[in-house]
Write a protein that holds these residues in place. Structure first.
Motif, short mmCIF file in Angstrom:
data_model
loop_
_atom_site.label_atom_id
_atom_site.label_comp_id
_atom_site.label_asym_id
_atom_site.label_seq_id
_atom_site.Cartn_x
_atom_site.Cartn_y
_atom_site.Cartn_z
N ASP A 1 -10.48 -10.29 -13.24
CA ASP A 1 -10.61 -11.25 -14.33
C ASP A 1 -10.22 -10.56 -15.65
N THR A 2 -9.21 -11.11 -16.32
CA THR A 2 -8.71 -10.44 -17.53
C THR A 2 -9.70 -10.51 -18.70
N GLU A 3 -10.69 -11.42 -18.58
CA GLU A 3 -11.69 -11.51 -19.66
C GLU A 3 -12.68 -10.35 -19.59
N ILE A 4 -12.79 -9.73 -18.38
CA ILE A 4 -13.76 -8.63 -18.22
C ILE A 4 -13.05 -7.31 -18.41
N ILE A 5 -13.35 -6.64 -19.51
CA ILE A 5 -12.66 -5.37 -19.77
C ILE A 5 -13.49 -4.23 -19.16
N SER A 6 -12.81 -3.17 -18.78
CA SER A 6 -13.50 -2.02 -18.19
C SER A 6 -14.49 -1.44 -19.19
N ARG A 7 -15.77 -1.38 -18.77
CA ARG A 7 -16.79 -0.79 -19.63
C ARG A 7 -16.54 0.70 -19.85
N ASN A 8 -15.98 1.34 -18.82
CA ASN A 8 -15.69 2.78 -18.93
C ASN A 8 -14.67 3.04 -20.03
N VAL A 9 -13.60 2.23 -20.01
CA VAL A 9 -12.55 2.40 -21.02
C VAL A 9 -13.09 2.03 -22.40
N ALA A 10 -13.88 0.94 -22.46
CA ALA A 10 -14.43 0.49 -23.75
C ALA A 10 -15.28 1.59 -24.39
N LEU A 11 -16.10 2.26 -23.57
CA LEU A 11 -16.95 3.34 -24.11
C LEU A 11 -16.10 4.46 -24.69
N ARG A 12 -15.09 4.86 -23.94
CA ARG A 12 -14.24 5.97 -24.41
C ARG A 12 -13.53 5.58 -25.70
N ASN A 13 -13.06 4.32 -25.76
CA ASN A 13 -12.34 3.88 -26.96
C ASN A 13 -13.27 3.77 -28.17
N GLU A 14 -14.42 3.14 -27.95
CA GLU A 14 -15.36 2.92 -29.07
C GLU A 14 -15.85 4.24 -29.65
N TYR B 1 -25.50 -1.56 -26.92
CA TYR B 1 -26.72 -0.76 -26.90
C TYR B 1 -26.42 0.66 -26.42
N ALA B 2 -25.56 0.76 -25.38
CA ALA B 2 -25.19 2.09 -24.86
C ALA B 2 -24.47 2.90 -25.94
N ILE B 3 -23.57 2.22 -26.67
CA ILE B 3 -22.80 2.93 -27.70
C ILE B 3 -23.74 3.42 -28.82
N THR B 4 -24.69 2.55 -29.19
CA THR B 4 -25.65 2.94 -30.24
C THR B 4 -26.47 4.14 -29.76
N SER B 5 -26.88 4.09 -28.50
CA SER B 5 -27.70 5.19 -27.95
C SER B 5 -26.90 6.50 -27.95
N ILE B 6 -25.63 6.44 -27.54
CA ILE B 6 -24.82 7.67 -27.50
C ILE B 6 -24.58 8.18 -28.93
N LYS B 7 -24.38 7.25 -29.85
CA LYS B 7 -24.18 7.68 -31.25
C LYS B 7 -25.43 8.37 -31.78
N ILE C 1 -20.15 -6.70 -15.19
CA ILE C 1 -19.44 -7.98 -15.30
C ILE C 1 -20.12 -8.97 -16.25
N SER C 2 -21.02 -8.48 -17.09
CA SER C 2 -21.65 -9.45 -18.00
C SER C 2 -20.60 -9.94 -18.99
N SER C 3 -20.76 -11.20 -19.41
CA SER C 3 -19.74 -11.74 -20.30
C SER C 3 -19.98 -11.28 -21.74
N GLY C 4 -21.22 -11.02 -22.08
CA GLY C 4 -21.50 -10.54 -23.43
C GLY C 4 -21.36 -9.04 -23.51
N ASN C 5 -21.53 -8.50 -24.72
CA ASN C 5 -21.36 -7.06 -24.88
C ASN C 5 -22.63 -6.38 -25.35
N ASP C 6 -23.80 -7.06 -25.23
CA ASP C 6 -25.04 -6.49 -25.77
C ASP C 6 -25.37 -5.15 -25.13
N ASP C 7 -25.24 -5.07 -23.77
CA ASP C 7 -25.59 -3.83 -23.08
C ASP C 7 -24.64 -2.70 -23.47
#
Ligand code: ATP
Length: 335
Positions: A67-80, A45-51, A36-42
C-alpha cells in the motif's frame, strides 16, 4: 528501545535480561511502533523519545505492505533523525564455520536517500517512475564520515562502489564526490568498483576489501552478502549515525517473522547492537564484558543456534552469556 516486529520483542527481552543480571546501568524506555497504522502518533512518539534520549536500540519494523499510503517506519525514522550514515563491521568469528575465514570489512552506506527516497508514481497506466535522489551534500557527508572513520581506525584502503557506467549522473555524482573527498586523506588508498563486479569479488575474494562506501540500495544488498559470508542474519550489528542521534540494530535489518516465538532466533546480532550502544554511551567496561561473553560463547563454548549449524536454543546462548557477564561484573570494584 524499539522492539519492532517478528523476533524483535524476544531479542529485546534477552537484552534486558543480560543488562539486569549484569547490573549494566542503562534504563530502557520501550516504544512500540505499529507498522501499518494510518496515523503517525506512534512514530512521532518514538522520534520524540529518541531525541530526548539521544540513542535507541531497535528491532526491524515490518514493511511488507505494498500500500503506497503506508510508508516504511524504518526509513521514516532514519530520515526524520537525519541518520545519514550506516556502519556495518563484518568480522569473522573464528568459532563459526563459514566459506571464507578472517574477513574484516567495514561497509559505510548512505542511509537516507538514493533509491530509498520513496518517490514513486504511476505516470500513466502500466508505467511507474521511481526517483533515485543523490545530492552532493549527502554524498560529501557520508564520504567524509567514511574517510575519517578509516583514518581513526587505521584502515588503509577505501573502495567506492557504484554503477556510474549506467547511472552516470546520480552514481557519477556520488563517485566523483567520494574521489574528491579522498584527496584530503592521502594516506588512505582508494579505488572504485562497479556494484555487480563488487558482488562477484566479495564472494570469491573478500580479503581484497577493507572499508567500502556506497549508496543506499547497494548498501543493503552488499551488507546482506557479507553477513551471509560470515554466518548469516543473526550475528552482526549495524550502527546508524547522524550528527545528533544514533540507532543500533541487527546489521541485516530482518524481521524474522517465520521464526518468532520458537526459541531458535540467534540473539547475537541484537546483543552486538547492545555492545555498540554501550560503547556509544561511554560504558566501555560493560561493552567489553558483554563483547567478551559473546566471543567466549561462540568461539570457545561453541553454543550455536540452528542458523549457525548448532542445536542450541536462543535461551541456551543467552544463559551462557549471562553466566560470563555475571562472573565479570561480580569482580568489578564499585567506587
Ligand atoms: P521480513 O519482511 O520478515 O523482514 P526479510 O526478507 O527482511 O523479511 P526475514 O525473512 O525476516 O527477512 O529474514 C531473512 C532470513 O534470515 C530468514 O530465513 C530468517 O529466518 C533469518 N533470520 C533473520 N534474523 C535471524 C536471527 N536473529 N536468527 C536466525 N535467523 C534469522
Amino acid at each position: 528501545m524499539l522492539p519492532g516486529g517478528g523476533i524483535g520483542p524476544e531479542l529485546m527481552g534477552y537484552v534486558k535480561e543480560v543488562f539486569r543480571c549484569g547490573g549494566i546501568p542503562v534504563d530502557f524506555e520501550v516504544v512500540q511502533i505499529d507498522p501499518i497504522s494510518s496515523g503517525n502518533d506512534d512514530l512521532d512518539y518514538a522520534i520524540t523519545s529518541i531525541k530526548r534520549n539521544g540513542v535507541a536500540i531497535k528491532g526491524n519494523i515490518e514493511t511488507g505492505s505494498l500500500d503506497t499510503e503506508i510508508i516504511s517506519r524504518n526509513v521514516a525514522l532514519r530520515n526524520e533523525l537525519d541518520l545519514y550514515v550506516n556502519v556495518l563491521n563484518c568480522k569473522s568469528y573464528p568459532g563459526i564455520v563459514s566459506r571464507h575465514k578472517n574477513i574484516d570489512i567495514t561497509i559505510i552506506r548512505q542511509n537516507t536517500e538514493g533509491e530509498y527516497a520513496m518517490l514513486e508514481h504511476e505516470s500513466v497506466d502500466g508505467v511507474v517512475e521511481s526517483m533515485k535522489i543523490v545530492t552532493s551534500e549527502n554524498s560529501e557527508r557520508v564520504a567524509r564520515f567514511a574517510f575519517n572513520y578509516a583514518r581513526k581506525h587505521g584502515k588503509r584502503k577505501m573502495t567506492i562502489v557504484h554503477k556510474a557506467n549506467i547511472m552516470k549522473l546520480s552514481d557519477g555524482l556520488f563517485l566523483e564526490t567520494a574521489r574528491r573527498v579522498g584527496k584530503d586523506f592521502p594516506e588512505i588508498e582508494h579505488n572504485d568498483m562497479i556494484i555487480d563486479n563488487c558482488c562477484m569479488q566479495l564472494v570469491s575474494n573478500p580479503h581484497q576489501f577493507d572499508v567500502m562506501i556506497m549508496t543506499n540500495l547497494y548498501g543493503t544488498v552488499v551488507s546482506n552478502v557479507i553477513c551471509g559470508l560470515v554466518g548469516g542474519a543473526g550475528l552482526l550489528s549495524g550502527k546508524n549515525y547522524g550528527d545528533h542521534y544514533a540507532i543500533f540494530e541487527p546489521g541485516t535489518r530482518n524481521t524474522g517473522t517465520a521464526i518468532a516465538g520458537k526459541n531458535i532466533a540467534n540473539p547475537i546480532a541484537m546483543l552486538n547492537a547492545a555492545v555498540d550502544m554501550l560503547h556509544h554511551l561511554g560504558h566501555k567496561t560493560h561493552a567489553d564484558i558483554l563483547s567478551s561473553a559473546i566471543d567466549k560463547t561462540l568461539n570457545v563454548d561453541g553454543i550455536h543456534t540452528p542458523d549457525l549449524g548448532g542445536t542450541h536454543s536462543s535461551t541456551d546462548v543467552v544463559q551462557n552469556i549471562i553466566k560470563y557477564v555475571m562472573d565479570a561484573t561480580k569482580s568489578m570494584k564499585w567506587f
